[in-house]
Design an enzyme around this catalytic site. Structure first.
Site, PDB file in Angstrom:
ATOM      1  N   GLU A   1     -13.500   4.973  -2.830  1.00  0.00           N
ATOM      2  CA  GLU A   1     -12.071   5.234  -2.637  1.00  0.00           C
ATOM      3  C   GLU A   1     -11.542   6.181  -3.708  1.00  0.00           C
ATOM      4  O   GLU A   1     -11.694   5.933  -4.915  1.00  0.00           O
ATOM      5  CB  GLU A   1     -11.303   3.909  -2.699  1.00  0.00           C
ATOM      6  CG  GLU A   1      -9.909   3.979  -2.118  1.00  0.00           C
ATOM      7  CD  GLU A   1      -9.904   4.186  -0.613  1.00  0.00           C
ATOM      8  OE1 GLU A   1      -9.059   4.978  -0.142  1.00  0.00           O
ATOM      9  OE2 GLU A   1     -10.719   3.576   0.086  1.00  0.00           O
ATOM     10  N   ASP A   2     -10.941   7.283  -3.269  1.00  0.00           N
ATOM     11  CA  ASP A   2     -10.227   8.208  -4.150  1.00  0.00           C
ATOM     12  C   ASP A   2     -11.096   8.791  -5.267  1.00  0.00           C
ATOM     13  O   ASP A   2     -10.654   8.932  -6.413  1.00  0.00           O
ATOM     14  CB  ASP A   2      -8.979   7.540  -4.729  1.00  0.00           C
ATOM     15  CG  ASP A   2      -7.889   7.392  -3.673  1.00  0.00           C
ATOM     16  OD1 ASP A   2      -8.058   7.949  -2.576  1.00  0.00           O
ATOM     17  OD2 ASP A   2      -6.881   6.706  -3.926  1.00  0.00           O
TER      18      ASP A   2
ATOM     19  N   ASP B   1     -13.573   5.927   2.680  1.00  0.00           N
ATOM     20  CA  ASP B   1     -12.371   5.860   3.510  1.00  0.00           C
ATOM     21  C   ASP B   1     -11.643   7.189   3.562  1.00  0.00           C
ATOM     22  O   ASP B   1     -11.037   7.537   4.571  1.00  0.00           O
ATOM     23  CB  ASP B   1     -11.439   4.760   2.993  1.00  0.00           C
ATOM     24  CG  ASP B   1     -10.328   4.443   3.985  1.00  0.00           C
ATOM     25  OD1 ASP B   1     -10.617   4.359   5.190  1.00  0.00           O
ATOM     26  OD2 ASP B   1      -9.178   4.281   3.545  1.00  0.00           O
ATOM     27  N   ASP B   2     -11.682   7.956   2.471  1.00  0.00           N
ATOM     28  CA  ASP B   2     -10.992   9.250   2.441  1.00  0.00           C
ATOM     29  C   ASP B   2     -11.650  10.249   3.391  1.00  0.00           C
ATOM     30  O   ASP B   2     -10.963  11.067   4.005  1.00  0.00           O
ATOM     31  CB  ASP B   2     -10.984   9.813   1.019  1.00  0.00           C
ATOM     32  CG  ASP B   2     -10.357   8.847   0.036  1.00  0.00           C
ATOM     33  OD1 ASP B   2      -9.190   8.499   0.221  1.00  0.00           O
ATOM     34  OD2 ASP B   2     -11.055   8.423  -0.902  1.00  0.00           O
TER      35      ASP B   2
ATOM     36  N   ARG C   1      -8.891  10.943  -8.187  1.00  0.00           N
ATOM     37  CA  ARG C   1      -8.032  11.593  -7.197  1.00  0.00           C
ATOM     38  C   ARG C   1      -7.272  10.522  -6.420  1.00  0.00           C
ATOM     39  O   ARG C   1      -7.561  10.232  -5.275  1.00  0.00           O
ATOM     40  CB  ARG C   1      -8.871  12.451  -6.239  1.00  0.00           C
ATOM     41  CG  ARG C   1      -8.042  13.380  -5.362  1.00  0.00           C
ATOM     42  CD  ARG C   1      -8.807  13.809  -4.139  1.00  0.00           C
ATOM     43  NE  ARG C   1      -9.195  12.698  -3.297  1.00  0.00           N
ATOM     44  CZ  ARG C   1      -8.377  12.104  -2.417  1.00  0.00           C
ATOM     45  NH1 ARG C   1      -7.132  12.502  -2.282  1.00  0.00           N
ATOM     46  NH2 ARG C   1      -8.811  11.096  -1.685  1.00  0.00           N
TER      47      ARG C   1
ATOM     48  N   LYS D   1      -6.292  -2.049  -1.014  1.00  0.00           N
ATOM     49  CA  LYS D   1      -7.180  -1.936   0.148  1.00  0.00           C
ATOM     50  C   LYS D   1      -7.766  -3.288   0.526  1.00  0.00           C
ATOM     51  O   LYS D   1      -7.845  -3.640   1.710  1.00  0.00           O
ATOM     52  CB  LYS D   1      -8.316  -0.954  -0.158  1.00  0.00           C
ATOM     53  CG  LYS D   1      -7.895   0.497  -0.248  1.00  0.00           C
ATOM     54  CD  LYS D   1      -7.792   1.129   1.123  1.00  0.00           C
ATOM     55  CE  LYS D   1      -7.505   2.625   1.006  1.00  0.00           C
ATOM     56  NZ  LYS D   1      -7.416   3.303   2.298  1.00  0.00           N
TER      57      LYS D   1
ATOM     58  N   TYR E   1       0.846  -1.179   0.000  1.00  0.00           N
ATOM     59  CA  TYR E   1       0.000   0.000   0.000  1.00  0.00           C
ATOM     60  C   TYR E   1       0.888   1.237   0.000  1.00  0.00           C
ATOM     61  O   TYR E   1       2.001   1.216  -0.507  1.00  0.00           O
ATOM     62  CB  TYR E   1      -0.994  -0.033   1.175  1.00  0.00           C
ATOM     63  CG  TYR E   1      -2.149   0.895   0.902  1.00  0.00           C
ATOM     64  CD1 TYR E   1      -2.940   0.692  -0.227  1.00  0.00           C
ATOM     65  CD2 TYR E   1      -2.400   1.991   1.697  1.00  0.00           C
ATOM     66  CE1 TYR E   1      -3.964   1.568  -0.537  1.00  0.00           C
ATOM     67  CE2 TYR E   1      -3.430   2.867   1.394  1.00  0.00           C
ATOM     68  CZ  TYR E   1      -4.208   2.653   0.274  1.00  0.00           C
ATOM     69  OH  TYR E   1      -5.206   3.523  -0.048  1.00  0.00           O
TER      70      TYR E   1
ATOM     71  N   ASN F   1      -0.681  11.715   1.435  1.00  0.00           N
ATOM     72  CA  ASN F   1       0.040  10.591   0.835  1.00  0.00           C
ATOM     73  C   ASN F   1       0.243  10.841  -0.660  1.00  0.00           C
ATOM     74  O   ASN F   1      -0.527  11.574  -1.270  1.00  0.00           O
ATOM     75  CB  ASN F   1      -0.766   9.296   1.020  1.00  0.00           C
ATOM     76  CG  ASN F   1      -0.780   8.828   2.450  1.00  0.00           C
ATOM     77  OD1 ASN F   1       0.242   8.801   3.108  1.00  0.00           O
ATOM     78  ND2 ASN F   1      -1.959   8.456   2.934  1.00  0.00           N
TER      79      ASN F   1
END
Length: 641
Positions: free
Chosen positions: A332-333, A355-356, A242, A260, A189, A497
């Site tokens: 996610e993202d 999650d973000d 993103r 993930k 990850y 990150n």
């Protein structure tokens, strides 16, 4: 009747009713498993793949033909040498015939054990001669692979090697990751997965997960049914707009869902077969990728508006139709403008988690709660300043406000006034309210406009500085020194990150604060020595939260996510930090105990789900921690008959 003409080798096992002149003992062949994959009209007027299985028993038993009585094979099969009667221009039916033997067993990642097959298993499953004679236990295999991985100097090489392990021996991959989680987490990850996504088109060899593009619009339900596993419990989905702090990577963002879900299994114990990675490909606005000959996604600009919304809605509807009410969908993202809208739209109707927004918030809140034991006071006693007002920044801010409100019975609007956000245009204040995106408006407070972060630090006088901007090196020396001048122990979280996008490094935070900062980052940093003292930076990694959080939802049969579950997860994580950890300056527990930590988080989340009446697995287990541990996937090899 099933006709298998032109497959002469099949006649030797009596498919057409005739028998070979050779007896079984004379032939002494491995058991033959023939899978005939045929197309038949079904499934909502689509094409369904059905299997006909022929098995030859070991000892003097008649051949058994197992076939679906509703399936009719009407087309002529290709011969074993590809269909040489056809030209390249001639359309042929893609029949598939595979013979299962010891050789194919070694290439089945779900069941392969490599050199760990015992002599008895090798004899029983026709592996003799296909493996060297040495029998190697799983523990020694892990040791060997770790030795091999440590020879690589380039992190991306380690990542690619780990993906190869996952493709060839699933249980060994997870055993390797679980036993060496602190060393390998940065490989599978962040930060390495960021580089893997950037180069995904170049390193792509075998597909993992589902790629759903605009071309599949109108048939996503059927596309989901192409996935071989049917009992799906967790889906991680991205549209690649993103990816971490790297921007729009389009279809190549698939590395994120894969990574993930590897952690869902390794850290949270969710079965690999219950996990489904998905990329929604609506194009990309990344010109470099559009011009890259190795790019694997749609070569078009991103779809937006109604076209985008319709595709996502079809996907969400198809997921519930295929997998039911209790499948967890983790966004996610996604870019800010879609992430908040999707969470708001589908939160009331689906089991969804971002999650973000929510995972980052929960892990950051846990670190802050733990840090209070080092600096004293309660959350309500502190003042918070964020650099970054996107998904992560506003998500963390909202969860902090909720926790303050819960602890003090303070109205949520009052709790929010302790939290200030800075975006690309400066401090978010009331005078900017008309031009702000809707998710930023709750954080617009009365104050004169401020453009520079260092001026905001001096003006707001925060005790906590949190970076979620995705822009590296924005916590400059002047900013950190200003925080140190205001606070005896400034709390500084640099959460962006990957490592290259971190607002400051651990060394910078400790050096510029003269060793007084309580520091945590999103990506890992090595220990820092300052004035003879060793500082071990904490990592506010979402992997602390989402695997256990997801396990808690699954084992309780929860049907909706509630904010109180996020608070429960944060509190559970903060409680895992020991005095020994605090003595080292850590505000997060070591990852080597992550499975026990995940069990504690899962139990707390499940308990809250039962309390809120959102759990469907009844009755509630008496000991939720033990129940969580019992639900976890075990990567140790199984013995075969």
């Amino acid at each position: 009747m099933i006709s298998l003409s032109r497959c002469s080798f099949l006649n030797n096992v009596g498919v057409s009713g005739s028998r070979s002149p050779l007896t079984y003992k004379q032939r002494r062949q491995p058991p033959t498993l023939v899978r005939v994959i045929a197309s038949s009209p079904d499934r909502d007027n689509g094409s369904v793949m059905t299997e006909t299985t022929l098995k030859e028993p070991r000892e003097n038993a008649a051949t058994v033909l197992q076939a679906d009585s509703k399936t009719t094979v009407s087309a002529e099969m290709l011969d074993v040498y590809e269909g040489d009667a056809a030209t390249e221009e001639h359309l042929v039916t893609p029949w598939t015939v595979s013979v299962a033997s010891g050789y194919s067993l070694l290439r089945d990642p779900h069941h392969n054990k490599g050199l760990a097959f015992t002599e008895k298993e090798r004899d029983a499953h026709y592996l003799c001669g296909l493996l060297p004679p040495q029998v190697t236990p799983q523990e020694l295999q892990v040791k060997k692979l770790m030795h091999m991985l440590r020879q690589y100097q380039v992190p991306l090489q380690k990542y690619m090697a780990m993906m190869d392990f996952q493709e060839t021996n699933e249980r060994l991959f997870y055993k390797l990751l679980i036993d060496n989680v602190e060393e390998l987490l940065p490989v599978v990850y962040t930060p390495t997965v960021g580089e893997a996504c950037q180069k995904y088109g170049s390193i792509f060899l075998r597909p993992r997960g589902l790629f759903i593009s605009l071309k599949e619009k109108g048939k996503i339900h059927e596309v989901l049914r192409n996935w071989p596993e049917k009992n799906i419990q967790v889906i991680v989905v991205t549209d690649g707009e993103r990816i971490l702090g790297l921007g729009d990577l389009g279809c190549q963002g698939m590395g994120i869902p894969i990574g993930k879900l590897s952690l869902y299994t390794a850290l949270g114990g969710v079965r690999p077969s219950a996990c489904l990675p998905v990329t929604i490909d609506v194009g990309t606005n990344n010109e470099q990728l559009l011009n890259d000959e190795f790019y694997i996604g749609l070569r078009q600009r991103r779809a937006t508006g109604q076209e985008y919304a319709e595709l996502l809605h079809e996907f969400m509807t198809a997921v519930k139709r295929n997998y039911g009410e209790k499948v967890l969908i983790q966004f996610e993202d996604f870019a800010n403008h879609n992430a908040f809208d999707l969470l708001e739209k589908y939160g009331p109707t689906h089991l969804v988690f971002n999650d973000d927004i929510q995972g980052t918030a929960s892990v950051a809140l846990a670190g802050l709660v733990a840090a209070l034991k080092l600096v004293g006071g309660t959350l309500a006693d502190h003042r918070f300043l964020f650099l970054g007002a996107g998904e992560a920044g506003t998500g963390i801010a909202e969860l902090i406000a909720l926790e303050i409100s819960k602890q003090t019975n303070m109205p949520l609007e009052e709790a929010r006034k302790k939290i200030w956000l800075v975006d690309s245009k400066g401090l978010i204040v009331k005078s900017r309210e008309d031009s702000l995106q809707h998710f930023k408006k709750p954080w617009a407070h009365d104050h004169k406009p401020i453009n520079e972060l260092v001026d905001a630090v001096n003006g707001i006088k925060p005790t906590v500085l949190i970076g979620t901007s995705g822009v590296g090196r924005t916590f400059t020396k002047e900013v950190v020194e200003a925080m140190a001048a205001l606070n005896k122990k400034p709390i500084i979280f640099s959460l962006s990150n990957p490592t290259s996008q971190s607002e400051c490094t651990a060394e910078e935070a400790y050096t510029w604060s003269k060793g007084r900062a309580i520091f945590a980052s999103g990506s890992p940093f090595d220990p820092v020595t300052h004035d003879g003292k060793v500082f071990v930076p904490g990592q506010a990694n979402n992997a602390y939260i989402f695997p256990g959080f997801g396990l808690g939802l699954i084992m309780s049969g929860t049907i909706r996510v509630h904010d109180d579950m996020l608070l429960a997860a944060s509190e559970a994580l903060a409680e895992q930090v020991t005095q020994e950890n605090f003595d080292k300056g850590l505000i997060y527990p070591p990852f080597n105990n992550i499975r026990k930590i995940s069990a504690q988080i899962a139990a707390r989340v499940a308990a809250k789900a039962y309390e809120l009446g959102l759990a469907t697995c009844l009755p509630q287990p008496k000991d939720l921690v033990k129940h969580a541990e019992s639900c976890m996937y075990n990567p140790n090899y199984r013995s075969y008959r």
